[in-house]
Design an enzyme around this catalytic site. Structure first.
Site, PDB file in Angstrom:
ATOM      1  N   PRO A  11       0.796  -1.232   0.000  1.00  0.00           N
ATOM      2  CA  PRO A  11       0.000   0.000   0.000  1.00  0.00           C
ATOM      3  C   PRO A  11       0.825   1.276   0.000  1.00  0.00           C
ATOM      4  CG  PRO A  11      -0.144  -1.132   2.126  1.00  0.00           C
ATOM      5  CD  PRO A  11       0.528  -2.077   1.167  1.00  0.00           C
ATOM      6  N   ASN A  12       0.303   2.236  -0.744  1.00  0.00           N
ATOM      7  CA  ASN A  12       0.843   3.597  -0.855  1.00  0.00           C
ATOM      8  C   ASN A  12       2.096   3.706  -1.715  1.00  0.00           C
ATOM      9  OD1 ASN A  12      -1.172   4.912   0.839  1.00  0.00           O
ATOM     10  ND2 ASN A  12      -0.227   3.781   2.515  1.00  0.00           N
ATOM     11  N   ARG A  19       5.450  11.991  -3.228  1.00  0.00           N
ATOM     12  CA  ARG A  19       5.384  12.529  -1.865  1.00  0.00           C
ATOM     13  C   ARG A  19       6.610  12.035  -1.090  1.00  0.00           C
ATOM     14  NH1 ARG A  19       1.468  14.466  -3.756  1.00  0.00           N
ATOM     15  NH2 ARG A  19      -0.707  14.552  -3.107  1.00  0.00           N
ATOM     16  N   TYR A  24      11.727   8.470   0.563  1.00  0.00           N
ATOM     17  CA  TYR A  24      11.613   7.402  -0.439  1.00  0.00           C
ATOM     18  C   TYR A  24      12.246   7.743  -1.783  1.00  0.00           C
ATOM     19  CZ  TYR A  24       8.324   5.578   2.995  1.00  0.00           C
ATOM     20  OH  TYR A  24       7.762   5.103   4.156  1.00  0.00           O
ATOM     21  N   ASN A  75       8.019  -5.835  -1.518  1.00  0.00           N
ATOM     22  CA  ASN A  75       8.015  -4.733  -0.560  1.00  0.00           C
ATOM     23  C   ASN A  75       6.573  -4.635  -0.056  1.00  0.00           C
ATOM     24  OD1 ASN A  75       7.988  -2.417   0.926  1.00  0.00           O
ATOM     25  ND2 ASN A  75       9.094  -1.176  -0.563  1.00  0.00           N
ATOM     26  N   ALA A  78       3.386  -1.099   4.503  1.00  0.00           N
ATOM     27  CA  ALA A  78       2.889  -1.153   5.880  1.00  0.00           C
ATOM     28  C   ALA A  78       2.413  -2.556   6.283  1.00  0.00           C
ATOM     29  CB  ALA A  78       1.765  -0.140   6.063  1.00  0.00           C
ATOM     30  N   GLU A  99      12.742  -9.814   0.674  1.00  0.00           N
ATOM     31  CA  GLU A  99      11.974  -8.674   1.195  1.00  0.00           C
ATOM     32  C   GLU A  99      12.793  -7.407   0.980  1.00  0.00           C
ATOM     33  OE1 GLU A  99      11.188  -9.237   5.368  1.00  0.00           O
ATOM     34  OE2 GLU A  99      10.428  -7.189   5.635  1.00  0.00           O
ATOM     35  N   HIS A 101      12.916  -3.119   1.458  1.00  0.00           N
ATOM     36  CA  HIS A 101      12.398  -1.836   1.951  1.00  0.00           C
ATOM     37  C   HIS A 101      13.284  -0.719   1.426  1.00  0.00           C
ATOM     38  CE1 HIS A 101       9.517  -3.796   4.427  1.00  0.00           C
ATOM     39  NE2 HIS A 101      10.465  -4.623   4.819  1.00  0.00           N
ATOM     40  N   ARG A 108      13.975   3.972  11.818  1.00  0.00           N
ATOM     41  CA  ARG A 108      12.730   4.726  11.904  1.00  0.00           C
ATOM     42  C   ARG A 108      11.950   4.333  13.177  1.00  0.00           C
ATOM     43  NH1 ARG A 108       9.861   4.602   6.234  1.00  0.00           N
ATOM     44  NH2 ARG A 108       8.702   6.305   7.228  1.00  0.00           N
TER      45      ARG A 108
HETATM   46  O1  CA2 Z   1      10.812   1.606   3.250  1.00  0.00           O
HETATM   47  C1  CA2 Z   1       9.923   0.943   2.713  1.00  0.00           C
HETATM   48  O2  CA2 Z   1      10.018   0.504   1.562  1.00  0.00           O
HETATM   49  C2  CA2 Z   1       8.613   0.686   3.441  1.00  0.00           C
HETATM   50  O3  CA2 Z   1       8.177  -0.635   3.130  1.00  0.00           O
HETATM   51  C3  CA2 Z   1       7.636   1.718   2.909  1.00  0.00           C
HETATM   52  C4  CA2 Z   1       6.288   1.693   3.624  1.00  0.00           C
HETATM   53  C5  CA2 Z   1       6.458   1.732   5.135  1.00  0.00           C
HETATM   54  O4  CA2 Z   1       5.196   1.577   5.759  1.00  0.00           O
HETATM   55  C6  CA2 Z   1       7.410   0.658   5.620  1.00  0.00           C
HETATM   56  O5  CA2 Z   1       7.545   0.775   7.016  1.00  0.00           O
HETATM   57  C7  CA2 Z   1       8.750   0.791   4.950  1.00  0.00           C
HETATM   58  C8  CA2 Z   1       5.448   2.906   3.194  1.00  0.00           C
HETATM   59  C9  CA2 Z   1       5.202   2.968   1.734  1.00  0.00           C
HETATM   60  C10 CA2 Z   1       4.556   4.275   1.433  1.00  0.00           C
HETATM   61  O6  CA2 Z   1       5.196   4.806   0.316  1.00  0.00           O
HETATM   62  C11 CA2 Z   1       5.062   6.130   0.069  1.00  0.00           C
HETATM   63  C12 CA2 Z   1       5.864   6.634  -0.935  1.00  0.00           C
HETATM   64  C13 CA2 Z   1       5.794   7.968  -1.221  1.00  0.00           C
HETATM   65  C14 CA2 Z   1       4.927   8.789  -0.521  1.00  0.00           C
HETATM   66  C15 CA2 Z   1       4.131   8.276   0.470  1.00  0.00           C
HETATM   67  C16 CA2 Z   1       4.179   6.953   0.766  1.00  0.00           C
END
Ligand code: CA2
Length: 146
Positions: A11-12, A19, A24, A75, A78, A99, A101, A108
């Protein structure tokens, strides 16, 4: 063993590059897909690249991968920190699981330090930005029989 790899995104991650670039980076998920497909071709792999905000869709792709793929690069975003269902699906997959990230989850918030998926993963990459996907694919390329 098939040299088809499922690259799955949770997700996201559709917001990647749009963003929070300080966390990221600036690359979009479409850029990551292009880079994965290009590297896979070099390595003699093929890639099916997916993203979903819905847990069940990720589970369905893992089930599909059981039938056709030699590896999953995931990946789970969340869902990493919440999903026993994704862990159960991965436990039913017999190939390689890596996996990835983008950020270093261990640097974090505390709630990001635990991953259900790591209990199944053959390898984990965190904090290498989107290059982590390519590193995981290189490992798949060297681990799967030609
Ligand atoms: O670091 C990663 O790849 C994560 O899997 C990214 C997840 C986070 O919940 C994990 O703890 C670590 C969040 C992905 C959301 O991605 C976004 C990218 C750009 C803007 C907003 C969200």
């Amino acid at each position: 063993m098939s040299r088809l790899v499922y690259v799955l995104n949770g997700p996201n991650l559709n917001l990647l590059g749009k963003r929070q670039p300080h966390i990221y980076g600036h690359e979009t998920l479409a850029d990551v897909e292009v880079a994965c497909v290009a590297l896979a071709a070099e390595l003699g792999l093929s890639v099916r690249f997916h993203q979903s905000n819905r847990e069940y869709e990720i589970i369905d792709w893992i089930h599909e991968a059981r039938e056709v793929a030699g590896a999953i690069v995931i990946n789970p975003a969340a869902f990493t920190h919440t999903s026993v269902a994704i862990l159960d699906a991965l436990n039913a997959f017999e190939g390689l699981v890596y996996e990835v990230h983008i950020s270093n989850v261990h640097k974090r918030e505390e709630f990001r330090h635990h991953s259900f998926v790591s209990g199944r993963a053959d390898g984990v990459i965190a904090g290498f930005g989107t290059e982590g996907y390519l590193l995981a694919l290189r490992r798949v390329g060297s681990q799967l029989p030609v």
